[in-house]
Design an enzyme around this catalytic site. Structure first.
Site, PDB file in Angstrom:
ATOM      1  CB  VAL B  77       3.920   3.533   1.495  1.00 26.70           C
ATOM      2  CG1 VAL B  77       3.630   4.112   2.869  1.00 26.70           C
ATOM      3  CG2 VAL B  77       4.450   4.614   0.552  1.00 26.70           C
ATOM      4  CB  CYS B  78       5.480  -0.101   5.739  1.00 22.56           C
ATOM      5  SG  CYS B  78       4.843  -1.228   7.001  1.00 22.56           S
ATOM      6  CB  VAL B  79      -0.029  -1.674   4.868  1.00 26.53           C
ATOM      7  CG1 VAL B  79       0.426  -2.989   5.474  1.00 26.53           C
ATOM      8  CG2 VAL B  79      -1.494  -1.420   5.221  1.00 26.53           C
TER       9      VAL B  79
END
Lengths: 131, 119
Positions: B77-79
């Site tokens: 999941v992209c931060v």
């Protein structure tokens, strides 16, 4: 791609990445978050192209004023792309024409290509990230 | 073949996550590998463990978790996209983890194909 380039590419594991931008700069977050990937991706020393089609051509439109909708005007970032060695920008001619725009309306130098030429460019990519 | 998958839309609102999941299942069934699934844009919402659809509907988040557990798939999941939308560590369903956009570029470099599921 020349033989020399190809050899270099294999040695450094360089791939051709195309960022395909299709949406208007405001209204949805796609344009901004696409740009964020481009900026991070620049650190990976890949062969990067940015393409603007459909309403995506508005991302490069000069004179954006987004204050009225309470959002940051992030368009100056496109002018900074050079500093990240991201220099291959392409805009689709048909998309410009359909919107009454010309290359003079754009805030950065970009090559204007027809849909067929863009198709060939797309065909030559290893990775196409569409936003 | 080694596939990377990018999911750019949230669950239910859009077909993208379902299609990506079905693609992953089909690819694995044919003996391909999934190098990584990267969740970006509203796609980060797929990782929300509080997701609770009606009982007669599929639970998209749980489907991804189960697939990842069964096939040891790396689900990132992209931060930055996650922070924007309140998707943080404490909200992640099993199998998802948070990392940077570099993981997406890396998937493009390492996978034979990167398949994008979005609007």
């Amino acid at each position: 791609m020349s033989d020399t380039q190809e050899t270099e590419g294999k040695q450094r594991n360089v791939k051709r990445f195309m960022f395909l931008n299709r949406k208007a700069p405001y209204g949805t977050i796609y344009a901004l978050e696409s740009l964020e990937v481009v900026l991070i991706g620049a650190a990976f020393d890949q062969d990067v192209s940015l393409v603007f089609v459909d309403d995506g051509v508005y991302q490069l439109k000069k004179g954006q004023q987004s204050k009225g909708i309470g959002q940051k005007n992030f368009s100056p970032t496109y002018r900074a792309l050079e500093d990240y060695d991201v220099e291959k920008l392409y805009v689709e001619r048909e998309s410009l024409e359909a919107r009454g725009l010309t290359a003079e309306d754009l805030l950065v130098p970009a090559r204007v290509l027809g849909a067929a030429e863009l198709g060939a460019l797309m065909e030559a990519q290893d990775v196409v990230l569409s936003f | 073949m080694k596939f990377g998958i990018l999911v750019n839309e949230g669950p239910y609102q859009h077909q993208a996550s379902d299609s990506a999941y079905q693609f992953a299942v089909a690819a694995l069934a044919r003996g391909h590998q999934i190098y990584r699934v990267f969740f970006y844009n509203d796609g980060v919402n797929n990782a929300n463990k509080l997701t609770e659809p009606p009982q007669d509907d599929r639970n998209i988040t749980r489907q991804w978790s189960a697939l990842a557990a069964e096939h040891d798939i790396d689900m990132v999941v992209c931060v930055a996209a996650g922070m924007r939308r309140g998707i943080k560590d404490e909200l992640l369903a099993p199998g998802f983890h948070i990392s940077g956009l570099g993981q997406l570029i890396q998937a493009g470099i390492e996978a034979d194909r990167l398949v994008v599921f979005g609007d």
